[in-house]
Design a protein around this motif. Structure first.
Motif, PDB file in Angstrom:
ATOM      1  N   SER A  46       0.141   5.571   2.805  1.00 15.20           N
ATOM      2  CA  SER A  46      -0.138   4.138   2.885  1.00 15.20           C
ATOM      3  C   SER A  46      -1.185   3.906   3.962  1.00 15.20           C
ATOM      4  O   SER A  46      -1.514   4.799   4.753  1.00 15.20           O
ATOM      5  CB  SER A  46       1.138   3.337   3.187  1.00 15.20           C
ATOM      6  OG  SER A  46       1.686   3.735   4.434  1.00 15.20           O
TER       7      SER A  46
ATOM      8  N   GLY B  71      -1.882   0.694   6.657  1.00 18.82           N
ATOM      9  CA  GLY B  71      -1.461  -0.613   7.120  1.00 18.82           C
ATOM     10  C   GLY B  71      -0.019  -0.890   6.732  1.00 18.82           C
ATOM     11  O   GLY B  71       0.746   0.001   6.355  1.00 18.82           O
ATOM     12  N   ASP B  72       0.385  -2.166   6.821  1.00 16.60           N
ATOM     13  CA  ASP B  72       1.756  -2.577   6.525  1.00 16.60           C
ATOM     14  C   ASP B  72       1.876  -2.830   5.024  1.00 16.60           C
ATOM     15  O   ASP B  72       1.548  -3.907   4.525  1.00 16.60           O
ATOM     16  CB  ASP B  72       2.099  -3.851   7.308  1.00 16.60           C
ATOM     17  CG  ASP B  72       3.559  -4.248   7.123  1.00 16.60           C
ATOM     18  OD1 ASP B  72       4.326  -3.410   6.599  1.00 16.60           O
ATOM     19  OD2 ASP B  72       3.915  -5.378   7.496  1.00 16.60           O
ATOM     20  N   THR B  73       2.336  -1.813   4.297  1.00 15.30           N
ATOM     21  CA  THR B  73       2.397  -1.910   2.830  1.00 15.30           C
ATOM     22  C   THR B  73       3.783  -1.551   2.314  1.00 15.30           C
ATOM     23  O   THR B  73       3.924  -0.928   1.271  1.00 15.30           O
ATOM     24  CB  THR B  73       1.347  -0.975   2.198  1.00 15.30           C
ATOM     25  OG1 THR B  73       1.566   0.360   2.684  1.00 15.30           O
ATOM     26  CG2 THR B  73      -0.057  -1.409   2.532  1.00 15.30           C
ATOM     27  N   ALA B  74       4.824  -1.955   3.041  1.00 16.51           N
ATOM     28  CA  ALA B  74       6.184  -1.579   2.645  1.00 16.51           C
ATOM     29  C   ALA B  74       6.542  -2.109   1.259  1.00 16.51           C
ATOM     30  O   ALA B  74       7.288  -1.469   0.517  1.00 16.51           O
ATOM     31  CB  ALA B  74       7.185  -2.089   3.685  1.00 16.51           C
TER      32      ALA B  74
ATOM     33  N   ARG C  96       0.555   1.754  -2.264  1.00 16.07           N
ATOM     34  CA  ARG C  96       1.146   2.981  -1.747  1.00 16.07           C
ATOM     35  C   ARG C  96       0.936   4.068  -2.796  1.00 16.07           C
ATOM     36  O   ARG C  96       1.005   3.795  -3.991  1.00 16.07           O
ATOM     37  CB  ARG C  96       2.648   2.813  -1.489  1.00 16.07           C
ATOM     38  CG  ARG C  96       3.012   1.820  -0.402  1.00 16.07           C
ATOM     39  CD  ARG C  96       4.527   1.631  -0.348  1.00 16.07           C
ATOM     40  NE  ARG C  96       5.037   1.057  -1.601  1.00 16.07           N
ATOM     41  CZ  ARG C  96       6.281   1.209  -2.052  1.00 16.07           C
ATOM     42  NH1 ARG C  96       7.142   1.949  -1.374  1.00 16.07           N
ATOM     43  NH2 ARG C  96       6.658   0.647  -3.182  1.00 16.07           N
TER      44      ARG C  96
ATOM     45  N   GLN D 274      -1.276  -8.264  -1.270  1.00 16.72           N
ATOM     46  CA  GLN D 274      -2.015  -8.422  -0.024  1.00 16.72           C
ATOM     47  C   GLN D 274      -3.495  -8.129  -0.225  1.00 16.72           C
ATOM     48  O   GLN D 274      -3.922  -7.569  -1.226  1.00 16.72           O
ATOM     49  CB  GLN D 274      -1.459  -7.495   1.052  1.00 16.72           C
ATOM     50  CG  GLN D 274      -1.722  -6.015   0.794  1.00 16.72           C
ATOM     51  CD  GLN D 274      -1.249  -5.172   1.954  1.00 16.72           C
ATOM     52  OE1 GLN D 274      -0.129  -5.326   2.405  1.00 16.72           O
ATOM     53  NE2 GLN D 274      -2.108  -4.290   2.426  1.00 16.72           N
TER      54      GLN D 274
END
Length: 666
Positions: free
Chosen positions: A426, A428-431, A483, A663
């Protein structure tokens, strides 16, 4: 490339190489990540010079970057005075006095420690392979395999070209040494520049046209001189890997399965040649059976001659062992044990003399510099590309933004409950970002190992990027906000497990396809919650998954084949089982319901482009959005910057169209 298809229900048009990113609907920040210079970082060569060491690293588009490692420094610096684009289309590198001899396209240039380059000699037209030796106190010696009768453009099946072994010395220039077998490959040259070896189909004489593949390959050697006489040094080698000749020309070492009567290209393509290739050695003069140097079941990642030993006389310690060839030379070999690389020095009877421990989870083969130092390029999930010199790790300066990539292994199980190698990538913030499965299938006996900078590429075809360079799309997909789950599926028997039991077996997907579905079950991915990306054998398994599952929102497959048996027929291999059983698999194509982008090189020697056309037309007939892009001059092992960028841009555009992330792109 020629592009045809129907996307989103509308009729598609033609595409062109080098089209602006806007043509694929990509945001500018995503298009920047499609630059192939961001992918790769493959160490090509390290050599000692007066100022320290030169480190040559290539990206996916074969563009070279050179760093200078100064003694005592903890960082590498770009080599001064190296002109931009001076090392384009890099295809090989060798030691040279206080520099590196580099093959760039059809020329050899000398890269000096200062960063300046000077022309050495042009490479003969239609050269298929080239090796060089330039001792510190000697002269340059070159060996090349040159095609003398390139096949006609419209002949089918395409027969291998007749080949010559040619030699070059500064005093005599290029000269013919001898004819070699059509399709010969794996050329090697001793560091003394006088002995060479290669591999070719078994039972085939020099100048003889290739017939059906039945008995695997054999290794051949010859002295590098005029009127040389090639001769075999093995019998029943089976599936063959690299070959090397000792510096003094007394010993030959090679990787092979040595399974008599097996190991031909047809068996290898079907996944039947499953014996692990071992390291063997034989005397140059022959007359003795081969000696196995690696332990049974060990996976040999690399091997070579121990530095500083030139041989020439018998070793008293070996005279009592009749199995050992008469020479003083020793070998090193790097083997994979429990996911770690270990390098050993071995005697010519297989006795381990010493072991070199390197702080490496996975990595390339070690390199010994002329001053005796050992260096190795290493990469793992925890760190980016670094150079280990025996005392410290020195990071290779990454391209901008690569440090933002995060990678973590996942404890997944395959469909048969065995451990499934898997890494989630991943940026960055890609949960909660959409998931794309990157399915990889190693060749029989091969390894797929996790790397930090995307994405389990070791031991795959070509440069490790898969057919059409599909691995170049992973970083751009991360930048798009996805992801990427890289999964190493089980190779299995590409054809026999699928169809050996008749039509009933077609309901069962191949092992790698079942592994992907098992992984999605464990991750809780429901129908339409993921995409899939694959090439080659992985693309075949992914296509079977699309025929049996509706879990995917979009798919991009490169170098795909519909059926291994039909592929064997088209490539001139012996099909097994009969094609009437294999034809049943074509009926499964009508079950595809996933938007499908197919990429294929017209010159693909492993998978005919006709198979992607079959899948494309089947998807269109089922009313599924589909597009086929064929690259007229693209071969799986030859990639240009323009083609790699086009593949990455098209892949990103397809996923953004059919499963857009919530996003904004990174």
């Amino acid at each position: 490339p020629a592009a045809e298809g129907r996307g989103g229900g509308g009729r598609g048009g033609s595409g062109t190489l080098g089209a602006p990113p806007e043509a694929h609907g990509l945001p500018p920040q995503v298009a920047e990540w499609c630059d192939p210079s961001r992918v790769g970082g493959r160490l090509l060569h390290v050599t000692a010079v007066a100022e320290g060491a030169l480190v040559l690293v290539c990206d996916a588009a074969r563009q070279g970057r050179v760093f200078l490692a100064r003694p005592g420094a903890h960082a590498l610096a770009l080599l001064p005075r190296l002109a931009p684009g001076a090392l384009a289309d890099v295809r090989g590198a060798w030691d040279a006095p206080n520099g590196i001899l580099v093959r760039t396209g059809h020329a050899l240039v000398l890269l000096h420690a200062s960063g300046a380059t000077s022309a050495v000699v042009d490479v003969p037209t239609h050269t298929t392979e080239l090796e060089a030796s330039w001792p510190e106190d000697g002269t340059l010696s070159l060996a090349a395999l040159v095609a003398t009768s390139p096949p006609a453009a419209h002949e089918w099946p395409v027969a291998p070209s007749a080949l010559q072994l040619r030699r070059f010395t500064p005093t005599s220039g290029w000269q013919c040494a001898c004819d070699v077998q059509p399709g010969a490959t794996g050329l090697c040259l001793s560091s003394g520049g006088r002995h060479c070896g290669w591999r070719a189909l078994a039972g085939q004489a020099a100048g003889e046209l290739a017939g059906p593949v039945q008995g695997g390959s054999e290794f051949y050697v010859a002295e590098l001189r005029s009127n040389a006489v090639p001769r075999p040094v093995t019998e029943g080698a089976g599936v063959c890997g690299p070959i090397i000749v000792s510096p003094d020309g007394t010993v030959v070492a090679y990787l092979a399965t040595h399974r008599p009567g097996r190991g031909g290209a047809a068996e290898h393509a079907r996944g039947e040649a499953r014996d692990q290739a071992a390291l063997w050695c034989v005397p140059w003069e022959g007359g003795s059976p081969p000696v196995q140097l690696s332990s049974p079941g060990a996976r040999v990642l690399g091997f070579g001659w121990r530095p500083g030993e030139q041989g020439g006389t018998a070793d008293p310690g070996l005279q009592s062992n009749s199995r050992a060839p008469p020479s003083r030379v020793r070998l090193w070999m790097t083997v994979l044990r429990n996911g770690r690389a270990c390098t050993c020095f071995v005697n010519l009877d297989g006795t381990i003399l010493s072991q070199l421990e390197l702080p490496v989870a996975v990595g390339g083969r070690p390199t010994w510099l002329r001053d005796g130092r050992c260096v190795q390029l290493t990469e793992s999930i925890d760190r980016l590309l670094s150079l280990w010199d025996g005392t410290a790790l020195t990071p290779i300066p990454p391209v901008a933004g690569l440090e933002r990539v995060t990678a973590a292994p996942l404890p997944l199980l395959a469909a048969d409950a065995s451990p499934l190698p898997a890494v989630i990538y991943s940026m960055g913030d890609t949960a909660e970002a959409p998931l794309i499965v990157h399915l990889l299938v190693p060749p029989p006996g091969g390894a797929v190992l996790p790397l930090r900078a995307c994405a389990l590429q070791l031991s795959l075809s070509g440069d490790g990027l898969g057919a059409c360079g599909i691995g170049c799309a992973v970083l751009p997909l991360l930048a798009c906000g996805y992801r990427v789950l890289a999964v190493a599926g089980r190779p299995g028997d590409a054809g026999s497990q699928l169809m050996a039991d008749g039509c009933q077996s077609h309901a069962e997907p191949p092992p790698a396809a079942a592994d992907v579905l098992a992984a999605l079950d464990q991750l809780g991915c429901t129908s339409g919650a993921a995409g899939i990306l694959a090439s080659g054998d992985g693309a075949h398994a992914a296509l079977r998954s699309l025929c049996t599952s509706a879990r995917f929102s979009a798919a991009v497959l490169a170098g795909c084949f519909v059926c291994p048996h039909l592929r064997d027929l088209e490539l001139g291999r012996e099909p097994w089982p009969p094609a009437d059983e294999a034809s049943t698999s074509l009926g499964h194509l009508r079950r595809i319901r996933t938007p499908l982008l197919l990429l294929h090189g017209e010159l693909d020697r492993h998978s005919p482009a006709s198979h992607s056309r079959m899948a494309y037309h089947a998807a269109r007939a089922a009313g599924v959005p589909a597009r086929l892009v064929c690259y007229p001059e693209l071969d799986p092992d030859l990639h240009t910057e323009t083609e790699l960028r086009d593949v990455a841009e098209r892949t990103c555009a397809w996923f953004l169209q059919h499963m857009p992330p919530a996003q904004q792109p990174v």
